[in-house]
Write an enzyme that holds these catalytic residues in place. Structure first.
Site, mmCIF file in Angstrom:
data_model
loop_
_atom_site.group_PDB
_atom_site.id
_atom_site.type_symbol
_atom_site.label_atom_id
_atom_site.label_comp_id
_atom_site.label_asym_id
_atom_site.label_seq_id
_atom_site.Cartn_x
_atom_site.Cartn_y
_atom_site.Cartn_z
ATOM 1 N N ARG A 28 1.822 -38.059 -27.184
ATOM 2 C CA ARG A 28 3.242 -38.241 -26.881
ATOM 3 C C ARG A 28 3.457 -38.500 -25.391
ATOM 4 N NH1 ARG A 28 3.351 -33.995 -30.810
ATOM 5 N NH2 ARG A 28 3.426 -32.401 -29.176
ATOM 6 N N ARG A 29 2.377 -38.911 -24.713
ATOM 7 C CA ARG A 29 2.433 -39.131 -23.267
ATOM 8 C C ARG A 29 2.150 -40.580 -22.885
ATOM 9 N NH1 ARG A 29 -1.092 -33.820 -21.275
ATOM 10 N NH2 ARG A 29 0.223 -32.241 -22.285
ATOM 11 N N CYS A 80 16.157 -52.059 -13.443
ATOM 12 C CA CYS A 80 17.161 -51.712 -14.455
ATOM 13 C C CYS A 80 16.451 -51.138 -15.677
ATOM 14 C CB CYS A 80 17.977 -52.943 -14.820
ATOM 15 S SG CYS A 80 18.941 -53.623 -13.449
ATOM 16 N N SER A 119 20.734 -49.269 -16.105
ATOM 17 C CA SER A 119 21.938 -50.063 -15.930
ATOM 18 C C SER A 119 21.767 -51.361 -16.710
ATOM 19 C CB SER A 119 22.139 -50.359 -14.432
ATOM 20 O OG SER A 119 23.244 -51.197 -14.218
ATOM 21 N N ASN A 120 22.728 -51.691 -17.581
ATOM 22 C CA ASN A 120 22.581 -52.869 -18.440
ATOM 23 C C ASN A 120 23.875 -53.682 -18.458
ATOM 24 O OD1 ASN A 120 20.954 -53.180 -21.731
ATOM 25 N ND2 ASN A 120 20.547 -54.216 -19.824
ATOM 26 N N ASP A 121 23.793 -54.898 -17.955
ATOM 27 C CA ASP A 121 24.867 -55.878 -18.026
ATOM 28 C C ASP A 121 24.910 -56.380 -19.469
ATOM 29 O OD1 ASP A 121 26.364 -58.212 -18.036
ATOM 30 O OD2 ASP A 121 25.239 -59.200 -16.439
ATOM 31 N N ASN A 156 17.245 -58.585 -22.776
ATOM 32 C CA ASN A 156 16.284 -57.481 -22.743
ATOM 33 C C ASN A 156 15.862 -57.002 -24.123
ATOM 34 O OD1 ASN A 156 17.924 -56.062 -19.849
ATOM 35 N ND2 ASN A 156 16.078 -57.319 -19.890
ATOM 36 N N TYR A 178 31.119 -56.911 -16.520
ATOM 37 C CA TYR A 178 31.773 -57.277 -15.258
ATOM 38 C C TYR A 178 33.196 -57.759 -15.521
ATOM 39 C CZ TYR A 178 27.434 -56.657 -12.745
ATOM 40 O OH TYR A 178 26.315 -56.099 -12.182
#
Length: 324
Positions: free
Chosen positions: A186-187, A206, A227-229, A237, A269
């Site tokens: 799990r690593r 991001c 952070s996702n636009d 993505n 935005y």
């Protein structure tokens, strides 16, 4: 578990941001448009998207998502492990042009972290099998080939491997090795968020972390995004990392499982808001299919031509301004 399609999840999140999101104070924001005006956002925090990537590729149909640039950038970061903008431009992709520094790089960002943050492993039979099969970013020399895999394995058994032989692997090679050596760990994580290097990055990442888990016999992937636009970055993505998951699963011998995106700040935005309403009200089409060349056995051997999206119906392009 029943998973909603990419369009369903995306439209729900974008609609929630438009209806209930919190608007930035323009005086406090960093980002600007090309004309120099401040670029505030309307946002929600702590948003999650989950997909059954093994059965349906998360590719939006309410707008056209570029099919080649996300893969070129993916290979630039994960396969070439390059931070040189020229290398990406040579592939016909210019998505990083705005962040190119004077030295021609994006600083110690993204691929720099994958290439230069190393983990030490003991050389063992798993490593040697992968090394001689060309599964790593570095290949056997002619001397290695002349000596031979079996002879090298025998030397390790005689000399006592656990006491003498070690090698440092970059993050991508370590990921590939660990999925063979200890797949139920799990690593198994990669990270692009290195605090001592943040000030030397043209853009702090991001998408900053991946967590790989073999669960119920399938390779599952969690992608953590600070952070996702939602109008430009997110559709790009989710498709991009869905392809990465499928490539890694293929060369590691697993079926493809769940893809989970944890988004700390999902935003739109201010100049995108009106067009966003139009986009999510558009017709939703059946999801396309993706063909990946089944003959490719090493992650580093994949090319853009080994990935083909088929039967992709969409509502055309939406022109959103870029904020930098």
């Amino acid at each position: 578990m029943n998973y909603q399609t990419a369009d369903q999840q995306y439209n729900t999140i974008v609609g929630a941001i438009i209806s209930n999101g919190v608007m930035d104070n323009p005086d406090t924001v960093r980002t600007v448009y090309v004309d120099g005006e401040k670029a505030p956002t309307k946002a929600l925090i702590n948003v999650q998207m989950k997909f059954d990537n093994g059965s349906q590729i998360p590719l939006l149909t309410t707008k056209r998502v570029p099919l080649k640039d996300p893969i070129k950038e993916l290979f630039w970061i994960w396969q070439m492990m390059s931070n040189k903008v020229f290398d990406l431009q040579q592939m016909g992709c210019k998505v990083w042009d705005e962040w190119e520094l004077e030295d021609g790089t994006i600083g110690k960002a993204y691929a720099y972290q994958l290439r230069n943050k190393l983990q030490s492993i003991t050389i063992d039979e798993v490593f040697l099998d992968m090394f001689f099969d060309g599964k790593f970013s570095f290949k056997p020399s002619q001397d290695d080939l002349d000596y031979g895999k079996e002879a090298m394995k025998q030397k390790l058994l005689i000399d006592g491997i656990n006491e003498q032989y070690y090698i440092e692997l970059n993050q991508v090679d370590w990921l590939l090795y660990t999925l063979k050596k200890n797949p139920h760990s799990r690593r198994i994580k990669t990270t692009l968020w290195c605090v001592e290097d943040l000030q030397d990055m043209a853009l702090q990442p991001c998408v900053y972390e991946t967590h790989w888990q073999v669960f119920d016999g399938k390779l599952c992937l969690t992608v953590n995004v600070r952070s996702n636009d939602m109008m430009l970055g997110n559709p790009y993505n989710i498709y991009q990392y869905a392809i990465l998951q499928r490539l890694i699963a293929q060369v590691s011998g697993y079926e493809v499982g769940e893809l989970c995106f944890n988004i700390d700040n999902a935003h739109i935005y201010d100049r995108h808001l009106e067009l966003a309403v139009e986009q999510i009200q558009g017709e939703v089409h059946e999801a396309p299919t993706v063909w990946i060349n089944p003959d490719v056995k090493s992650f580093y051997d994949f090319t853009v031509d080994d990935i083909k999206v088929e039967n992709y119906n969409h509502n055309g392009s939406f022109r959103y301004e870029i904020a930098i």
